[in-house]
Design an enzyme around this catalytic site. Structure first.
Site, PDB file in Angstrom:
ATOM      1  CB  SER A 302     194.024 -36.695  48.965  1.00  0.00           C
ATOM      2  OG  SER A 302     193.891 -36.627  47.560  1.00  0.00           O
ATOM      3  NE  ARG A 341     161.028   0.469  57.570  1.00  0.00           N
ATOM      4  CZ  ARG A 341     160.026   1.121  58.160  1.00  0.00           C
ATOM      5  NH1 ARG A 341     159.009   1.566  57.429  1.00  0.00           N
ATOM      6  NH2 ARG A 341     160.023   1.338  59.455  1.00  0.00           N
TER       7      ARG A 341
END
Length: 476
Positions: A302, A341
């Protein structure tokens, strides 16, 4: 082709644009990154172009010498990646610039061969085939890591087949189970994911449709020289052989099943690994302390609390498991593609697909280390079984008393006894021993067995054996 405008002064260079995983540590530095990075996608699209020319040469659509020259030039180190990427802002996809750069590279080596680059093809054929090549390479790595994780989980399940622990439902103690059964559950998920990855990898298709899905540009007037179906079969079979990808039934420019399948399998795989991660986090809590991640010096530190040993591996895996399903949802939304497309739906797939692959790949690699090095505290598991002073066996006691008292009466008796034991700080056995209606109904040895949590794990051992047998290859 008109050159794209030069980047504005002060625009970042390639080194400054490096995406090395600063905000995505689950995949930072893992092998999957090299398989899905920009240069890997560039090479995959070049591989698609080169494979197409070889397939066309095999079927007589272009000279073999041209295919050889194009294949030799189709190397990412001969293409300016940053220029292709920035040029895509003018064309909405990177293939247009890629084709121009590849054509120029071929022309420097063999001017005649340059005429055959991208012959009959279209941007989507190249990018989709490249995407399937990238996915196949990444899935192979992911599958290997899943197999390794499964091996480690199988060892955990076997080693702890009969290690009793508290089963927890809705976060509370429920009934006794075994850690072996929990590990077997993890194993089943990972094995299922590995199977799905392998099946998907082997079925990924190339894309070949031409400008609007008719392959007209590939054949030109060649259809006058033979049966179109025969010509089509020859070309598709040749391209399948050159790419190693499966032959699709139809062009899939707007039939996005392959991408949706990738989304589903990657989401399941990440979720399966996430289940392991969240279980480890729960069992590693200070108050529970039944498992711990592999101890590596400096890991889990930590920035503020010197004593902390955070569950880093499971945190990384869980972060991926929470992201991939959301990204997969975006991919499946692209099934809704208009016309022949899409303007935007196809384009929206690329980055989420890459993220799904590299997040899942990072999670799978991390899961190998987590599963192989997981520390199991069997003594703590046994101690935690006693936290409820025997109330954890209330179900098994009620089942044993049902033939003697009736189902409803037995359940009500155990409910009252458990409530009394909890509120008076006594064991369930003490309270039951004082109930006159239970006097002499069972021998002492039977009571001792019923009140022992370690003997109330049902058929957990047999379930573990079944999972392990499924994992092992059949005897030959």
């Amino acid at each position: 082709m008109t050159r794209p405008p030069a980047p504005p002064p002060g625009a970042p260079g390639a080194d400054e644009l490096l995406d090395c995983g600063l905000l995505s540590p689950v995949r930072a530095g893992t092998p999957v990154e090299a398989l899905v990075c920009d240069s890997a996608w560039l090479q995959a699209m070049l591989d698609a172009e080169a494979a197409l020319t070889r397939a066309q040469a095999r079927t007589g659509f272009l000279p073999a010498a041209a295919a050889e020259a194009i294949t030799a030039a189709a190397r990412a180190d001969r293409i300016d990646l940053l220029a292709v990427a920035r040029g895509a802002r003018e064309t909405a996809n990177p293939v247009v610039g890629l084709v121009a750069a590849l054509t120029a590279a071929v022309r420097r080596d063999d001017p005649a061969a340059a005429e055959y680059v991208h012959r009959g093809s279209t941007s989507q054929d190249v990018l989709d085939t490249g995407a399937m090549l990238v996915a196949r390479r990444a899935l192979r790595l992911i599958g290997d890591d899943l197999d390794r994780a499964a091996d480690a989980l199988a060892a955990l399940a076997a080693d702890h087949r009969d290690t009793p622990m508290a089963g927890r439902t809705l976060a509370l103690h429920a009934v006794p189970t075994t850690f072996g059964l929990k590990a077997a559950g993890w194993l089943e998920l990972v094995s299922e994911a590995a199977g799905r990855v392998a099946r998907l990898r082997d079925g990924l298709p190339f894309s070949l449709g031409g400008a609007a899905g008719t392959l007209a540009g590939y054949f030109g007037d060649r259809t006058d020289r033979g049966d179109p179906a025969v010509l089509l079969d020859r070309l598709l079979d040749a391209y399948a052989a050159e790419t190693g990808l499966a032959r699709p039934v139809l062009p899939w420019h707007v039939l996005r099943t392959p991408v949706a399948d990738l989304a589903a399998v990657l989401a399941f795989t990440a979720g399966a690994l996430g289940k392991i991660a969240v279980d480890v986090q729960s069992l590693a809590r200070t108050e529970v302390a039944e498992v711990a991640e592999p101890a590596v010096e400096g890991r889990g530190a930590s920035s503020a609390m010197p004593h902390k040993r955070n569950p880093v591996l499971s945190t990384l895996i869980r972060s991926a498991a929470l992201q991939v399903p959301a990204l997969a949802t975006g991919l499946t939304q692209c099934l809704v593609s208009e016309d022949e497309r899409s303007a935007g739906a196809w384009h929206a797939e690329w980055q989420p697909l890459r993220e799904c692959l590299r997040l899942t790949g990072g999670a799978a690699r991390t899961a190998v280390e987590l599963a192989a090095g997981l520390e199991v505290d069997a003594a703590r598991m046994r101690a935690n079984l006693d936290l409820t002073d025997g109330r954890i066996v209330s179900e098994s006691v009620a089942v044993a008393l049902t033939p003697l008292l009736g189902r409803q009466a037995a359940k009500e008796l155990l409910t009252r006894a458990a409530f009394t034991a909890g509120h008076e700080g006594r064991t369930l056995g003490e309270v039951l021993g004082e109930l006159p209606e239970l006097d002499g109904v069972l021998p002492k040895e039977r009571w001792e067995a019923l009140l022992d949590p370690a003997r109330a794990t049902g058929v957990a051992g047999a379930l573990v054996d079944g999972a392990l047998a499924r994992r092992r290859p059949p005897a030959r």
